[in-house]
Design a protein around this motif. Structure first.
Motif, PDB file in Angstrom:
ATOM      1  N   GLU A  29       5.571  18.350  10.407  1.00  0.00           N
ATOM      2  CA  GLU A  29       4.345  19.624  10.930  1.00  0.00           C
ATOM      3  C   GLU A  29       3.696  19.512  10.415  1.00  0.00           C
ATOM      4  OE1 GLU A  29       7.815  22.698  11.998  1.00  0.00           O
ATOM      5  OE2 GLU A  29       8.435  21.281  13.275  1.00  0.00           O
ATOM      6  N   ALA A  30       2.957  20.866   9.800  1.00  0.00           N
ATOM      7  CA  ALA A  30       1.949  21.260   9.834  1.00  0.00           C
ATOM      8  C   ALA A  30       2.442  21.643   8.286  1.00  0.00           C
ATOM      9  CB  ALA A  30       0.827  22.111  10.768  1.00  0.00           C
ATOM     10  N   GLY A  31       2.401  21.829   7.210  1.00  0.00           N
ATOM     11  CA  GLY A  31       2.932  22.063   6.167  1.00  0.00           C
ATOM     12  C   GLY A  31       3.520  20.887   5.014  1.00  0.00           C
ATOM     13  N   ASP A  32       3.867  20.091   6.344  1.00  0.00           N
ATOM     14  CA  ASP A  32       4.970  18.606   5.877  1.00  0.00           C
ATOM     15  C   ASP A  32       3.993  17.824   5.233  1.00  0.00           C
ATOM     16  OD1 ASP A  32       6.811  20.806   7.149  1.00  0.00           O
ATOM     17  OD2 ASP A  32       7.500  18.931   8.327  1.00  0.00           O
ATOM     18  N   VAL A  33       4.234  17.307   4.402  1.00  0.00           N
ATOM     19  CA  VAL A  33       3.749  15.728   4.071  1.00  0.00           C
ATOM     20  C   VAL A  33       4.939  14.605   3.894  1.00  0.00           C
ATOM     21  CG1 VAL A  33       3.083  14.266   1.459  1.00  0.00           C
ATOM     22  CG2 VAL A  33       2.013  16.947   1.861  1.00  0.00           C
ATOM     23  N   GLN A  34       4.543  13.129   4.474  1.00  0.00           N
ATOM     24  CA  GLN A  34       5.031  12.642   3.864  1.00  0.00           C
ATOM     25  C   GLN A  34       5.022  10.940   3.708  1.00  0.00           C
ATOM     26  OE1 GLN A  34       5.699  10.742   8.298  1.00  0.00           O
ATOM     27  NE2 GLN A  34       3.726   9.674   7.866  1.00  0.00           N
ATOM     28  N   VAL A  35       5.447  10.834   3.053  1.00  0.00           N
ATOM     29  CA  VAL A  35       5.075   9.067   1.700  1.00  0.00           C
ATOM     30  C   VAL A  35       5.522   7.607   2.866  1.00  0.00           C
ATOM     31  CG1 VAL A  35       4.823  10.923   0.124  1.00  0.00           C
ATOM     32  CG2 VAL A  35       6.862   9.509   0.358  1.00  0.00           C
ATOM     33  N   MET A  36       4.727   6.893   2.453  1.00  0.00           N
ATOM     34  CA  MET A  36       5.593   5.660   2.690  1.00  0.00           C
ATOM     35  C   MET A  36       4.918   4.295   1.865  1.00  0.00           C
ATOM     36  SD  MET A  36       5.552   3.655   6.462  1.00  0.00           S
ATOM     37  CE  MET A  36       4.131   2.947   6.508  1.00  0.00           C
ATOM     38  N   SER A  37       6.557   3.987   1.004  1.00  0.00           N
ATOM     39  CA  SER A  37       5.874   3.085   0.148  1.00  0.00           C
ATOM     40  C   SER A  37       6.072   2.024   0.683  1.00  0.00           C
ATOM     41  CB  SER A  37       6.795   2.616  -1.053  1.00  0.00           C
ATOM     42  OG  SER A  37       5.965   3.512  -2.087  1.00  0.00           O
ATOM     43  N   THR A  38       4.740   0.456   1.043  1.00  0.00           N
ATOM     44  CA  THR A  38       5.323  -0.231   2.427  1.00  0.00           C
ATOM     45  C   THR A  38       5.997  -1.547   1.238  1.00  0.00           C
ATOM     46  OG1 THR A  38       3.005  -1.302   1.552  1.00  0.00           O
ATOM     47  CG2 THR A  38       3.474   0.661   3.703  1.00  0.00           C
ATOM     48  N   TRP A  95      -4.668   6.100   1.189  1.00  0.00           N
ATOM     49  CA  TRP A  95      -3.855   5.327   0.834  1.00  0.00           C
ATOM     50  C   TRP A  95      -4.797   4.810  -0.750  1.00  0.00           C
ATOM     51  CZ3 TRP A  95      -4.831   0.631   4.914  1.00  0.00           C
ATOM     52  CH2 TRP A  95      -4.196   1.310   6.599  1.00  0.00           C
ATOM     53  N   LEU A  96      -3.229   4.166  -1.095  1.00  0.00           N
ATOM     54  CA  LEU A  96      -3.506   3.756  -2.807  1.00  0.00           C
ATOM     55  C   LEU A  96      -2.942   2.846  -3.041  1.00  0.00           C
ATOM     56  CD1 LEU A  96      -1.860   7.778  -3.115  1.00  0.00           C
ATOM     57  CD2 LEU A  96      -4.206   6.659  -4.366  1.00  0.00           C
ATOM     58  N   ASP A  97      -3.639   2.289  -3.695  1.00  0.00           N
ATOM     59  CA  ASP A  97      -3.233   0.559  -4.144  1.00  0.00           C
ATOM     60  C   ASP A  97      -2.021   0.939  -4.905  1.00  0.00           C
ATOM     61  OD1 ASP A  97      -5.410  -1.009  -3.141  1.00  0.00           O
ATOM     62  OD2 ASP A  97      -6.429  -0.534  -4.920  1.00  0.00           O
ATOM     63  N   PRO A  98      -0.923   0.341  -5.055  1.00  0.00           N
ATOM     64  CA  PRO A  98       0.309   0.002  -5.773  1.00  0.00           C
ATOM     65  C   PRO A  98      -0.065  -0.326  -7.546  1.00  0.00           C
ATOM     66  CG  PRO A  98       0.792  -1.367  -4.338  1.00  0.00           C
ATOM     67  CD  PRO A  98      -0.694  -1.012  -3.611  1.00  0.00           C
ATOM     68  N   VAL A 101       0.886  -1.264   0.039  1.00  0.00           N
ATOM     69  CA  VAL A 101      -0.070   0.090   0.416  1.00  0.00           C
ATOM     70  C   VAL A 101       0.588   1.280   0.150  1.00  0.00           C
ATOM     71  CG1 VAL A 101       0.078  -0.304   2.442  1.00  0.00           C
ATOM     72  CG2 VAL A 101      -2.080   0.824   1.298  1.00  0.00           C
ATOM     73  N   GLU A 102       0.157   2.350  -0.864  1.00  0.00           N
ATOM     74  CA  GLU A 102       1.305   3.285  -0.947  1.00  0.00           C
ATOM     75  C   GLU A 102       0.482   4.948   0.167  1.00  0.00           C
ATOM     76  OE1 GLU A 102       3.969   4.184  -2.664  1.00  0.00           O
ATOM     77  OE2 GLU A 102       3.864   1.718  -2.563  1.00  0.00           O
ATOM     78  N   ILE A 103       0.987   4.821   1.005  1.00  0.00           N
ATOM     79  CA  ILE A 103       0.070   6.000   2.520  1.00  0.00           C
ATOM     80  C   ILE A 103       0.833   7.246   2.397  1.00  0.00           C
ATOM     81  CG2 ILE A 103      -0.265   6.152   4.395  1.00  0.00           C
ATOM     82  CD1 ILE A 103       0.066   2.685   5.115  1.00  0.00           C
ATOM     83  N   VAL A 104       0.049   8.127   2.202  1.00  0.00           N
ATOM     84  CA  VAL A 104       0.529   9.592   1.725  1.00  0.00           C
ATOM     85  C   VAL A 104      -0.088  10.264   3.071  1.00  0.00           C
ATOM     86  CG1 VAL A 104       0.130  11.691   0.249  1.00  0.00           C
ATOM     87  CG2 VAL A 104       0.769   9.896  -0.586  1.00  0.00           C
ATOM     88  N   THR A 105       0.206  10.868   3.534  1.00  0.00           N
ATOM     89  CA  THR A 105      -0.103  11.712   5.218  1.00  0.00           C
ATOM     90  C   THR A 105       0.736  12.916   5.248  1.00  0.00           C
ATOM     91  OG1 THR A 105       0.269  10.080   6.202  1.00  0.00           O
ATOM     92  CG2 THR A 105       0.019  11.700   7.731  1.00  0.00           C
ATOM     93  N   TYR A 106      -0.927  14.003   5.061  1.00  0.00           N
ATOM     94  CA  TYR A 106      -0.482  15.403   4.768  1.00  0.00           C
ATOM     95  C   TYR A 106      -1.574  16.030   6.377  1.00  0.00           C
ATOM     96  CZ  TYR A 106      -2.392  20.021   2.490  1.00  0.00           C
ATOM     97  OH  TYR A 106      -2.205  21.304   3.122  1.00  0.00           O
TER      98      TYR A 106
END
Length: 231
Positions: free
Chosen positions: A86-95, A117-120, A62-67
């Motif tokens: 922090e606020a204004g930042d984005v993180q991504v995790m390719s599991t 969450w997005l399907d890879p 799963v591809e996880i993007v956190t805003y």
């Protein structure tokens, strides 16, 4: 076609420390009418109480993007990554083939974020994590690509999905327009009141978009917009 998903119609999931509103039905939770759109299957509007969060737990494929909207999230994972986003930042995790991670609000104030969450594009692969700051000045009055599965989107955080995540900030009365390629689908969430084409959206409402060649937005109040465009 644009289908309105009002905040009041979203499903909910709560713990003693977590308040979550679910833009998509998933895992037996949420409004069953709010189905996934292609590879986009989760969009949660989460609030973590101070000093709380998820301990180490696994994810795979799963591809996880956190805003992050308010506060800060502290991330750590089984690859040895650790970061405070922090606020204004984005993180991504390719599991990918598998990763364990924890997400905590280590602050004295609530943490508010969108988690997507997005399907890879394809399963497996090497898991990875990254984050980046996107100052409001970069997103003021226009959409900026925050994360993308398209190589042409230089500067965006890379994800292994047929999608791009865009963000914009608007002041009251500001307008923006965004063209979409023919046949594209997507989903937009706003933190403040806007008019989207001819549709009025309230704070934290969502809109499912299908086959609309152009999005025209008028801010009725200050707002952050997040748009997932499916490629």
């Amino acid at each position: 076609m644009i289908k309105h998903r009002p905040f009041a119609a979203l499903g909910s999931a709560e713990r003693d420390w977590l308040k979550a509103k679910l833009h998509f039905a998933f895992g037996g939770m949420g409004n069953p009418d709010h189905r996934a759109i292609g590879p986009l299957r989760v969009w949660n509007d989460d609030e973590f109480a101070p000093g709380s969060g998820f301990p180490m737990h696994p994810h795979q494929d799963v591809e996880i993007v956190t805003y992050v909207r308010e506060g800060a999230v502290t991330h750590e994972d089984s690859l040895g990554n650790r970061g405070r986003v922090e606020a204004g930042d984005v993180q991504v995790m390719s599991t990918g083939s598998g990763i364990r991670h924890a997400e905590f609000n280590a602050e004295a104030v609530p943490l508010r974020l969108f988690q997507i969450w997005l399907d890879p594009r394809e399963p497996g692969g090497v898991p990875r994590w990254a984050s980046r700051r996107f100052p409001a000045s970069e997103r003021g009055g226009r959409f900026t690509v925050l994360a993308s599965g398209a190589q042409a989107d230089a500067g965006a955080l890379p994800i292994n999905a047929e999608a791009r995540v865009l963000g914009a900030t608007l002041k009251t009365g500001e307008r923006l327009a965004q063209a979409l390629a023919p046949g594209r689908r997507g989903y937009l969430v706003t933190t403040g009141p806007i008019r989207l084409n001819s549709l009025e959206l309230g704070a934290r409402d969502g809109a499912a978009i299908d086959g609309i060649p152009r999005l025209d937005v008028l801010a009725r109040g200050g707002a952050e917009l997040v748009l997932v465009e499916l490629l």
